[in-house]
Design a protein around this motif. Structure first.
Motif, PDB file in Angstrom:
ATOM      1  N   UNK A 198       0.838  -1.192   0.000  1.00 42.78           N
ATOM      2  CA  UNK A 198       0.000   0.000   0.000  1.00 42.78           C
ATOM      3  C   UNK A 198       0.877   1.246   0.000  1.00 42.78           C
ATOM      4  N   UNK A 199       0.528   2.200  -0.836  1.00 46.76           N
ATOM      5  CA  UNK A 199       1.236   3.471  -0.889  1.00 46.76           C
ATOM      6  C   UNK A 199       0.682   4.364   0.223  1.00 46.76           C
ATOM      7  N   UNK A 200       1.470   4.553   1.272  1.00 42.95           N
ATOM      8  CA  UNK A 200       1.013   5.389   2.384  1.00 42.95           C
ATOM      9  C   UNK A 200       1.545   6.807   2.299  1.00 42.95           C
ATOM     10  N   UNK A 201       2.268   7.152   1.235  1.00 47.51           N
ATOM     11  CA  UNK A 201       2.865   8.481   1.132  1.00 47.51           C
ATOM     12  C   UNK A 201       1.849   9.627   1.170  1.00 47.51           C
ATOM     13  N   UNK A 202       0.611   9.470   0.677  1.00 50.58           N
ATOM     14  CA  UNK A 202      -0.337  10.589   0.786  1.00 50.58           C
ATOM     15  C   UNK A 202      -0.609  11.022   2.237  1.00 50.58           C
ATOM     16  N   UNK A 203      -0.382  10.131   3.184  1.00 50.99           N
ATOM     17  CA  UNK A 203      -0.601  10.467   4.595  1.00 50.99           C
ATOM     18  C   UNK A 203       0.304  11.612   5.043  1.00 50.99           C
ATOM     19  N   UNK A 204       1.517  11.699   4.487  1.00 49.19           N
ATOM     20  CA  UNK A 204       2.422  12.787   4.867  1.00 49.19           C
ATOM     21  C   UNK A 204       1.800  14.153   4.585  1.00 49.19           C
ATOM     22  N   UNK A 205       1.047  14.249   3.483  1.00 48.53           N
ATOM     23  CA  UNK A 205       0.440  15.531   3.122  1.00 48.53           C
ATOM     24  C   UNK A 205      -0.662  15.947   4.098  1.00 48.53           C
ATOM     25  N   UNK A 206      -1.115  15.047   4.953  1.00 49.70           N
ATOM     26  CA  UNK A 206      -2.165  15.382   5.930  1.00 49.70           C
ATOM     27  C   UNK A 206      -1.597  15.779   7.287  1.00 49.70           C
ATOM     28  N   UNK A 207      -0.302  15.669   7.483  1.00 46.43           N
ATOM     29  CA  UNK A 207       0.267  15.895   8.814  1.00 46.43           C
ATOM     30  C   UNK A 207       0.030  17.302   9.341  1.00 46.43           C
ATOM     31  N   UNK A 208      -0.067  18.279   8.460  1.00 46.83           N
ATOM     32  CA  UNK A 208      -0.391  19.635   8.894  1.00 46.83           C
ATOM     33  C   UNK A 208      -1.735  19.704   9.605  1.00 46.83           C
ATOM     34  N   UNK A 209      -2.666  18.837   9.220  1.00 48.57           N
ATOM     35  CA  UNK A 209      -3.976  18.778   9.875  1.00 48.57           C
ATOM     36  C   UNK A 209      -3.878  18.240  11.302  1.00 48.57           C
ATOM     37  N   UNK A 210      -2.769  17.580  11.604  1.00 48.23           N
ATOM     38  CA  UNK A 210      -2.536  17.011  12.940  1.00 48.23           C
ATOM     39  C   UNK A 210      -1.609  17.890  13.766  1.00 48.23           C
ATOM     40  N   UNK A 211      -1.497  19.152  13.370  1.00 47.77           N
ATOM     41  CA  UNK A 211      -0.683  20.141  14.086  1.00 47.77           C
ATOM     42  C   UNK A 211       0.816  19.896  13.984  1.00 47.77           C
ATOM     43  N   UNK A 212       1.254  19.088  13.029  1.00 47.83           N
ATOM     44  CA  UNK A 212       2.679  18.963  12.744  1.00 47.83           C
ATOM     45  C   UNK A 212       3.058  20.206  11.953  1.00 47.83           C
ATOM     46  N   UNK A 213       4.008  20.977  12.474  1.00 43.86           N
ATOM     47  CA  UNK A 213       4.353  22.260  11.853  1.00 43.86           C
ATOM     48  C   UNK A 213       5.698  22.265  11.142  1.00 43.86           C
ATOM     49  N   UNK A 214       6.514  21.230  11.365  1.00 40.01           N
ATOM     50  CA  UNK A 214       7.861  21.246  10.789  1.00 40.01           C
ATOM     51  C   UNK A 214       8.246  19.870  10.259  1.00 40.01           C
ATOM     52  N   UNK A 215       8.650  19.864   8.994  1.00 41.55           N
ATOM     53  CA  UNK A 215       9.198  18.667   8.367  1.00 41.55           C
ATOM     54  C   UNK A 215      10.484  19.114   7.669  1.00 41.55           C
ATOM     55  N   UNK A 216      11.604  18.549   8.085  1.00 47.91           N
ATOM     56  CA  UNK A 216      12.907  18.966   7.587  1.00 47.91           C
ATOM     57  C   UNK A 216      13.525  17.860   6.739  1.00 47.91           C
ATOM     58  N   UNK A 217      14.217  18.259   5.695  1.00 50.08           N
ATOM     59  CA  UNK A 217      14.884  17.318   4.806  1.00 50.08           C
ATOM     60  C   UNK A 217      16.344  17.737   4.693  1.00 50.08           C
ATOM     61  N   UNK A 218      17.242  16.784   4.912  1.00 52.71           N
ATOM     62  CA  UNK A 218      18.676  17.042   4.836  1.00 52.71           C
ATOM     63  C   UNK A 218      19.101  17.265   3.384  1.00 52.71           C
ATOM     64  N   UNK A 219      19.645  18.434   3.122  1.00 49.31           N
ATOM     65  CA  UNK A 219      20.045  18.823   1.768  1.00 49.31           C
ATOM     66  C   UNK A 219      21.087  17.872   1.183  1.00 49.31           C
ATOM     67  N   UNK A 220      22.078  17.490   1.981  1.00 50.75           N
ATOM     68  CA  UNK A 220      23.134  16.603   1.485  1.00 50.75           C
ATOM     69  C   UNK A 220      22.572  15.239   1.088  1.00 50.75           C
ATOM     70  N   UNK A 221      21.597  14.748   1.856  1.00 49.26           N
ATOM     71  CA  UNK A 221      20.965  13.466   1.529  1.00 49.26           C
ATOM     72  C   UNK A 221      20.197  13.559   0.216  1.00 49.26           C
TER      73      UNK A 221
END
Length: 135
Positions: A62-85
């Motif tokens: 199952x592709x669960x990646x669309x769930x990440x786009x809903x995290x803002x609705x759960x009061x998650x305010x910060x998602x960081x991605x390492x530039x070097x990675x």
């Protein structure tokens, strides 16, 4: 004194092939439900968790990646991605999903809470966290 903690979820593994990414997402949702300050950090192969256009049909999962786009609705305010990675994998910020956040009470909003950061900022963010969960 507040019982609210700053939780950082450190995602290091590709989204499929192991249970780690899915388990991380479940724990993120639980922590957010208990009104903790939840942030996510994506490093190494974990950056693939936020890539656009994931298609899991060929692997029978199952592709669960669309769930990440809903995290803002759960009061998650910060998602960081390492530039070097990202760079090591031939990816840029344009390859990543966007996640909106809005405060329903103040109507403050952010179009995209996914932020690409350098290694110094990764270290600072981890240091500032009360609890770090590594997946």
């Amino acid at each position: 004194m507040s019982d609210t903690k700053n939780f950082m979820f450190l995602n290091r593994r590709a989204p499929y092939g192991t249970i780690y990414a899915w388990e991380s997402l479940e724990v993120v949702l639980i922590a957010a439900a208990f009104e903790q300050n939840v942030s996510l950090m994506f490093v190494d192969d974990g950056v693939y968790e936020l890539t656009k256009g994931q298609d899991t049909a060929g692997i029978g999962m199952k592709n669960f990646s669309p769930t990440y786009r809903t995290l803002g609705d759960y009061e998650v305010r910060h998602m960081y991605v390492d530039k070097a990675s990202l760079e090591a994998r031939g990816l840029t910020a344009d390859d990543l999903v966007e996640v909106e956040w809005e405060d329903w009470e103040t109507e403050e909003s952010v179009d995209n809470i996914v932020e690409v950061v350098d290694s110094d900022r990764v270290a600072e963010l981890l240091e500032e966290s009360d609890v770090v969960f590594s997946f």
